[in-house]
Design a protein around this motif. Structure first.
Motif, PDB file in Angstrom:
ATOM      1  N   GLY A 101       0.796  -1.222   0.000  1.00 25.44           N
ATOM      2  CA  GLY A 101       0.000   0.000   0.000  1.00 25.44           C
ATOM      3  C   GLY A 101       0.826   1.269   0.000  1.00 25.44           C
ATOM      4  N   PHE A 102       2.131   1.166  -0.333  1.00 22.89           N
ATOM      5  CA  PHE A 102       3.032   2.326  -0.448  1.00 22.89           C
ATOM      6  C   PHE A 102       3.196   3.068   0.890  1.00 22.89           C
ATOM      7  N   GLU A 103       2.972   2.380   2.024  1.00 18.37           N
ATOM      8  CA  GLU A 103       2.971   3.072   3.310  1.00 18.37           C
ATOM      9  C   GLU A 103       4.360   3.492   3.759  1.00 18.37           C
ATOM     10  N   SER A 104       5.406   2.984   3.122  1.00 22.64           N
ATOM     11  CA  SER A 104       6.755   3.450   3.443  1.00 22.64           C
ATOM     12  C   SER A 104       7.063   4.775   2.744  1.00 22.64           C
ATOM     13  N   GLY A 105       6.121   5.249   1.927  1.00 24.67           N
ATOM     14  CA  GLY A 105       6.380   6.458   1.161  1.00 24.67           C
ATOM     15  C   GLY A 105       7.356   6.236   0.028  1.00 24.67           C
ATOM     16  N   SER A 106       7.423   5.000  -0.466  1.00 27.14           N
ATOM     17  CA  SER A 106       8.362   4.668  -1.540  1.00 27.14           C
ATOM     18  C   SER A 106       7.756   3.564  -2.404  1.00 27.14           C
ATOM     19  N   PHE A 107       8.487   3.196  -3.472  1.00 28.67           N
ATOM     20  CA  PHE A 107       8.073   2.096  -4.337  1.00 28.67           C
ATOM     21  C   PHE A 107       8.810   0.801  -3.971  1.00 28.67           C
ATOM     22  N   PHE A 108       9.268   0.695  -2.714  1.00 25.71           N
ATOM     23  CA  PHE A 108       9.949  -0.530  -2.276  1.00 25.71           C
ATOM     24  C   PHE A 108       9.080  -1.749  -2.578  1.00 25.71           C
ATOM     25  N   ASN A 109       9.675  -2.776  -3.187  1.00 23.70           N
ATOM     26  CA  ASN A 109       9.031  -4.036  -3.579  1.00 23.70           C
ATOM     27  C   ASN A 109       8.180  -3.920  -4.849  1.00 23.70           C
ATOM     28  N   TRP A 110       7.964  -2.722  -5.341  1.00 26.42           N
ATOM     29  CA  TRP A 110       7.244  -2.548  -6.604  1.00 26.42           C
ATOM     30  C   TRP A 110       8.246  -2.445  -7.758  1.00 26.42           C
ATOM     31  N   ILE A 111       7.838  -2.872  -8.936  1.00 30.05           N
ATOM     32  CA  ILE A 111       8.632  -2.705 -10.151  1.00 30.05           C
ATOM     33  C   ILE A 111       7.947  -1.660 -11.011  1.00 30.05           C
ATOM     34  N   CYS A 112       8.682  -0.620 -11.392  1.00 28.32           N
ATOM     35  CA  CYS A 112       8.146   0.466 -12.213  1.00 28.32           C
ATOM     36  C   CYS A 112       8.717   0.358 -13.628  1.00 28.32           C
ATOM     37  N   SER A 113       7.848   0.569 -14.611  1.00 26.29           N
ATOM     38  CA  SER A 113       8.269   0.500 -16.018  1.00 26.29           C
ATOM     39  C   SER A 113       7.664   1.672 -16.775  1.00 26.29           C
ATOM     40  N   MET A 114       8.304   2.000 -17.893  1.00 25.36           N
ATOM     41  CA  MET A 114       7.726   3.018 -18.776  1.00 25.36           C
ATOM     42  C   MET A 114       8.122   2.718 -20.218  1.00 25.36           C
ATOM     43  N   GLY A 115       7.351   3.283 -21.145  1.00 26.23           N
ATOM     44  CA  GLY A 115       7.612   3.039 -22.564  1.00 26.23           C
ATOM     45  C   GLY A 115       6.621   3.813 -23.393  1.00 26.23           C
ATOM     46  N   GLU A 116       6.067   3.167 -24.434  1.00 26.57           N
ATOM     47  CA  GLU A 116       5.151   3.867 -25.316  1.00 26.57           C
ATOM     48  C   GLU A 116       4.219   2.894 -26.009  1.00 26.57           C
ATOM     49  N   ILE A 117       3.139   3.436 -26.573  1.00 24.65           N
ATOM     50  CA  ILE A 117       2.249   2.679 -27.440  1.00 24.65           C
ATOM     51  C   ILE A 117       2.627   3.004 -28.876  1.00 24.65           C
ATOM     52  N   SER A 118       2.631   2.004 -29.741  1.00 18.08           N
ATOM     53  CA  SER A 118       3.095   2.212 -31.119  1.00 18.08           C
ATOM     54  C   SER A 118       2.216   3.230 -31.833  1.00 18.08           C
ATOM     55  N   GLN A 119       2.839   3.982 -32.735  1.00 18.10           N
ATOM     56  CA  GLN A 119       2.158   5.085 -33.403  1.00 18.10           C
ATOM     57  C   GLN A 119       1.185   4.583 -34.464  1.00 18.10           C
ATOM     58  N   THR A 120       0.017   5.228 -34.537  1.00 12.61           N
ATOM     59  CA  THR A 120      -0.947   4.979 -35.604  1.00 12.61           C
ATOM     60  C   THR A 120      -1.356   6.323 -36.194  1.00 12.61           C
ATOM     61  N   GLY A 121      -2.219   6.272 -37.207  1.00 10.34           N
ATOM     62  CA  GLY A 121      -2.699   7.510 -37.818  1.00 10.34           C
ATOM     63  C   GLY A 121      -1.904   7.887 -39.052  1.00 10.34           C
ATOM     64  N   PRO A 122      -2.228   9.004 -39.664  1.00  9.74           N
ATOM     65  CA  PRO A 122      -1.616   9.386 -40.945  1.00  9.74           C
ATOM     66  C   PRO A 122      -0.120   9.655 -40.861  1.00  9.74           C
ATOM     67  N   MET A 123       0.428   9.960 -39.656  1.00  9.06           N
ATOM     68  CA  MET A 123       1.856  10.246 -39.528  1.00  9.06           C
ATOM     69  C   MET A 123       2.669   8.996 -39.202  1.00  9.06           C
ATOM     70  N   ALA A 124       2.020   7.867 -39.002  1.00  4.63           N
ATOM     71  CA  ALA A 124       2.723   6.647 -38.593  1.00  4.63           C
ATOM     72  C   ALA A 124       3.384   5.979 -39.786  1.00  4.63           C
ATOM     73  N   PRO A 125       4.555   5.330 -39.571  1.00  2.03           N
ATOM     74  CA  PRO A 125       5.163   4.532 -40.642  1.00  2.03           C
ATOM     75  C   PRO A 125       4.188   3.471 -41.154  1.00  2.03           C
ATOM     76  N   ALA A 126       4.284   3.139 -42.420  1.00  2.72           N
ATOM     77  CA  ALA A 126       3.330   2.219 -43.037  1.00  2.72           C
ATOM     78  C   ALA A 126       3.366   0.826 -42.438  1.00  2.72           C
ATOM     79  N   ASN A 127       4.551   0.429 -41.910  1.00  2.00           N
ATOM     80  CA  ASN A 127       4.672  -0.934 -41.384  1.00  2.00           C
ATOM     81  C   ASN A 127       4.376  -1.024 -39.888  1.00  2.00           C
ATOM     82  N   ASN A 128       3.908   0.045 -39.243  1.00  5.04           N
ATOM     83  CA  ASN A 128       3.562  -0.033 -37.820  1.00  5.04           C
ATOM     84  C   ASN A 128       2.374  -0.960 -37.601  1.00  5.04           C
ATOM     85  N   PRO A 129       2.395  -1.727 -36.492  1.00  2.00           N
ATOM     86  CA  PRO A 129       1.366  -2.760 -36.298  1.00  2.00           C
ATOM     87  C   PRO A 129       0.001  -2.163 -35.977  1.00  2.00           C
TER      88      PRO A 129
END
Length: 584
Positions: free
Chosen positions: A31-59
């Motif tokens: 429950g984050f009661e230590s005021g930290s992310f101890f024991n949690w794993i944090c990740s970040m990244g992105e969702i692949s681009q879509t729409g008219p500006m996206a490369p043609a081979n994007n999934p």
């Protein structure tokens, strides 16, 4: 509006048998009661681009790619409890309904195809009868008219690690494009605090349609019943992402209860009690309370008043009915019991003890609330029960929601780190060295290390052979990792000065500096080094700032250099000079 895709929102167990609910300790810092992310794993990244500006081979459909990152400011954000903090768009409190000190905001108002995740892996205890996890969540995101796979979303998953599959009724996903109950339209448009413009709601195969609404869902609870997973490993995973065109955000608030017992309270009775009020989690579509032995209907809300009080041992059932399409129906049971409270003494500590720690109450009814006192009659409150610094007996008063009370003692033992007792003066005449490790009485229950600074960041290379005057530090550590830092003085007497005639600043850790030792009575004005053409290549007024073979930022060539030491000794000019050979 929202479209929904659910793998179901709670564990699909038709009935959950058990005795009176007792406190079951949750995994550490879930429950984050230590005021930290101890024991949690944090990740970040992105969702692949879509729409008219996206490369043609994007999934398509768009896919999320994440890497473990550790907590990232503004993306994995711990929010402390506050009397006034609210979400801008939903105007609901950012405090969790469970009263905890911290919640996590996953994601932010920045658009740009960002995605983020937090996850926690637990092994469900095998020595308990009942085990559940309760988390609360709230969601905020823009709802453009993109295709389904392009939308901002919030996903919760509960995995059985052995099979790496989502557990039955353990996961759900909110996607910004359809009609889920419980969501509302914010009166505010996006503030565009960061990221791209976003503009109207167009994207995919849909044209722009003006300002994009921001939708929100206030805090809601989820009960994850893990009682049929005893002894197995479970992974909890929460993910948010922006839209795949890069113009619209999504984020969520998440928190966990620190009590992993089944959430039915109010089942404790004692002499003089005329009625009981049983309560369970709010936020479900419907409830049905009944006597599990006679099937007598008792009520249909998230709480029910029972009068007269049933006999001790009576089992009461509560059916939790989720909103259509949002999870599994569950039946929980509670047993009417008498008042009983036990308190476990905390382990000794060297500084302070937190007697509010839930681990001291394991086995008690989850219906109890606690207050803390310095006397057995509970008339003098303990001012800071989270940080008790004095050895002694204190008292915990437990009160049930029905008004039953018991007071139990708790014994606190503060054991400071034993002080170092120096047994001899550390003094020698150069070139003799001193051994710091033999200058005090050792305690066989302690571990010792030796440092050149109070912050213990620079170890003494060889504490048995210290040849330089100064203050050093001994770090004492107990088996429970309590620490004490003790300064110790070393006096190395220099008759006049000691400067080597050769040194080798090649980075091998041996003779990399031109060390200068002088009589402590000399007041140094400057120490200069000249090359063979008489150019000054190094000057310092701090005799302990040793030369490392550089002239400004460049290495000087190998060769013979001339040094001059100028100062004052006993009110007279002090001047010494000599040669040193630099090799590499």
């Amino acid at each position: 509006m929202f479209h929904r895709f659910l793998l179901l929102a709670c564990f699909c167990i038709s009935g959950f048998a058990g005795s009176a609910q007792v406190v079951t300790e949750c995994p550490r810092n879930i429950g984050f009661e230590s005021g930290s992310f101890f024991n949690w794993i944090c990740s970040m990244g992105e969702i692949s681009q879509t729409g008219p500006m996206a490369p043609a081979n994007n999934p398509r459909p768009a896919v999320i790619s994440l890497n473990t990152s550790g907590p990232v400011a503004g993306t994995h954000t711990l929010i402390p409890r506050s009397a006034s903090a609210t979400d801008y768009y939903g105007q609901f409190s950012t405090n969790s309904p469970n009263g905890s000190d911290y919640v996590v905001q996953l994601g932010n108002e920045c658009n740009g195809r960002g995605a983020e995740r937090i996850s926690y892996t637990i092994t469900v205890p095998s020595n308990v009868e009942n085990y559940s996890i309760i988390f609360n969540y709230a969601v905020v995101f823009e709802s453009p008219t993109h295709d389904y796979d392009e939308q901002p979303k919030f996903t919760a998953r509960v995995f059985d690690v052995a099979s790496n599959n989502s557990t039955a009724c353990g996961s759900f996903e909110f996607v910004a494009s359809g009609g889920l109950p419980g969501f509302a339209v914010s009166p505010f448009e996006s503030r565009r605090l960061c990221g791209g413009g976003g503009g109207g709601g167009g994207g995919g195969n849909n044209p722009p349609q003006g300002p994009v609404p921001v939708l929100y869902k206030d805090w809601s609870p989820v009960l994850v019943n893990l009682s049929e997973y005893l002894g197995r490993t479970i992974r909890l995973e929460f993910t948010t992402n922006d839209c795949s065109l890069g113009g619209h955000f999504g984020y969520a608030y998440i928190d966990f209860d620190e009590n992993c017992s089944i959430p039915v309270t109010g089942n404790i009775t004692c002499p003089g009690i005329q009625s009981l009020t049983l309560r369970t989690l709010p936020g479900f579509y419907g409830y049905r309370w009944y006597n599990a032995e006679t099937s007598e209907f008792l009520g249909s809300g998230d709480s029910v008043v029972i009068s007269p009080v049933p006999p001790v041992g009576t089992r009461i059932a509560i059916e939790l009915m989720p909103y259509p399409g949002l999870g599994c129906q569950q039946t929980l049971y509670t047993t009417i019991g008498g008042m009983s409270m036990n308190i476990i003494d905390p382990p000794p500590d060297c500084i302070s003890v937190d007697i509010t720690d839930i681990s001291l109450k394991v086995g008690n009814s989850s219906d109890l609330t606690y207050t803390y006192w310095t006397d057995p009659l509970a008339t003098r409150p303990l001012l800071n029960p989270r940080r008790v610094t004095v050895t002694g007996t204190y008292y915990i008063r437990g009160r049930s929601s029905s008004g039953c009370v018991e007071i139990r003692p708790v014994r606190v033992l503060i054991i400071p780190v034993p002080p170092i007792v120096q047994t001899r003066v550390l003094q020698a005449v150069h070139p003799v060295t001193v051994d710091i490790t033999t200058a005090f009485l050792h305690n066989e229950n302690m571990r010792y290390s030796y440092w050149a600074d109070r912050d213990t960041t620079r170890r003494i290379p060889d504490p048995t052979r210290v040849g330089r005057k100064g203050t050093y530090y001994i770090k004492s550590m107990t088996a429970s990792n309590c620490v004490s830092i003790t300064p110790i003085l070393v006096d190395i007497i220099i008759p006049d000065y000691v400067i080597p005639n050769m040194f080798s600043p090649n980075g091998d850790g041996v003779n990399d500096q031109l060390t200068v030792l002088i009589n402590s009575a000399v007041q140094v004005k400057h120490f200069k080094i000249f090359n063979r053409w008489g150019d000054v290549v190094y000057i310092t007024t701090d005799i302990n700032n040793y030369w490392t073979g550089f002239r400004d930022t460049s290495n000087v060539p190998v060769g013979v250099y001339y040094w001059v030491l100028e100062g004052i000794l006993e009110f007279k000019k002090y001047l010494r000079s000599g040669y040193v050979t630099l090799v590499r």
